[in-house]
Design a protein around this motif. Structure first.
Motif, short mmCIF file in Angstrom:
data_model
loop_
_atom_site.label_atom_id
_atom_site.label_comp_id
_atom_site.label_asym_id
_atom_site.label_seq_id
_atom_site.Cartn_x
_atom_site.Cartn_y
_atom_site.Cartn_z
N ILE A 82 0.84 -1.20 0.00
CA ILE A 82 0.00 0.00 0.00
C ILE A 82 0.87 1.25 0.00
CG2 ILE A 82 -1.60 1.34 1.44
CD1 ILE A 82 -2.97 -1.34 2.14
N LEU A 135 -5.58 0.56 -2.59
CA LEU A 135 -6.10 -0.41 -1.62
C LEU A 135 -6.52 -1.77 -2.17
CD1 LEU A 135 -8.29 1.92 0.64
CD2 LEU A 135 -5.99 1.06 1.08
N ILE A 164 -5.32 -3.32 4.76
CA ILE A 164 -6.24 -2.22 4.41
C ILE A 164 -6.78 -1.58 5.68
CG2 ILE A 164 -8.46 -1.64 3.35
CD1 ILE A 164 -7.83 -3.85 1.25
N SER A 171 -4.03 0.50 7.38
CA SER A 171 -3.24 1.44 6.57
C SER A 171 -3.52 2.89 6.94
CB SER A 171 -3.52 1.22 5.09
OG SER A 171 -4.86 1.53 4.79
N LEU A 178 -3.38 6.29 4.95
CA LEU A 178 -3.23 6.82 3.59
C LEU A 178 -2.78 8.27 3.65
CD1 LEU A 178 -6.20 5.19 1.69
CD2 LEU A 178 -3.92 4.34 2.13
N ILE A 187 -12.59 6.20 1.67
CA ILE A 187 -11.47 5.49 2.30
C ILE A 187 -11.92 4.92 3.64
CG2 ILE A 187 -9.20 5.80 3.37
CD1 ILE A 187 -8.68 7.88 1.06
N GLN A 217 -12.02 1.00 4.71
CA GLN A 217 -11.28 0.52 5.87
C GLN A 217 -12.21 -0.09 6.91
OE1 GLN A 217 -8.84 4.10 6.60
NE2 GLN A 217 -7.06 2.83 6.10
#
Length: 144
Positions: free
Chosen positions: A3, A88, A96, A99, A101, A125, A129
């Motif tokens: 990622i 992703l 994921i 993560s 971002l 996002i 997630q």
């Protein structure tokens, strides 16, 4: 590719572009190159962000990895979806969920989007997630 490696790749790619017009064109092109979503998944149950632009999201888990397909009826929105899915989709569900971002801030994307689109990409996002961590896609109450 991890990622973070994908995020770093996008950061380098966008840093080479001189203007935001060029960056918008890139985002739109990424949306055009997004693999087509199976028409069967463009149904109301997959329609989750639908204020200004219609967005359909479908996900499948295979061997611990989350594969996400999405589509929109708006060019910029579809491009924003393509950015998120590039980073992703296909990764381990745990990766994921955990993560962070950072590519959105690093390419100054939020500063160059309308507030609705900026909030929408962050909500997308968050929804992905949440899906990864809780096994359910959370519908966002904002548009992208």
């Amino acid at each position: 590719m991890t990622i973070n490696q994908r995020q770093d790749e996008l950061i380098v790619r966008f840093s080479k572009m001189e203007s935001w017009l060029e960056k918008y064109k890139c985002i739109i092109q990424m949306g055009k190159e997004l693999p087509a979503m199976d028409a069967a998944y463009r149904r109301d149950s997959n329609l989750i962000w639908s204020c200004q632009a219609m967005v359909w999201v479908h996900s499948e888990e295979k061997e611990g990895r989350l594969f996400i397909t999405a589509d929109s009826d708006a060019f910029i929105t579809k491009g924003l979806i393509a950015l998120v899915l590039y980073v992703l989709s296909g990764h381990l569900i745990t990766e994921i969920a955990d993560s962070s971002l950072y590519f959105i801030d690093k390419i100054n994307l939020k500063e160059h989007l309308t507030p609705n689109k900026s909030n929408g990409i962050l909500a997308m996002i968050n929804g992905i997630q949440t899906l990864a961590s809780e096994g359910k896609l959370v519908a966002a109450n904002c548009a992208i």
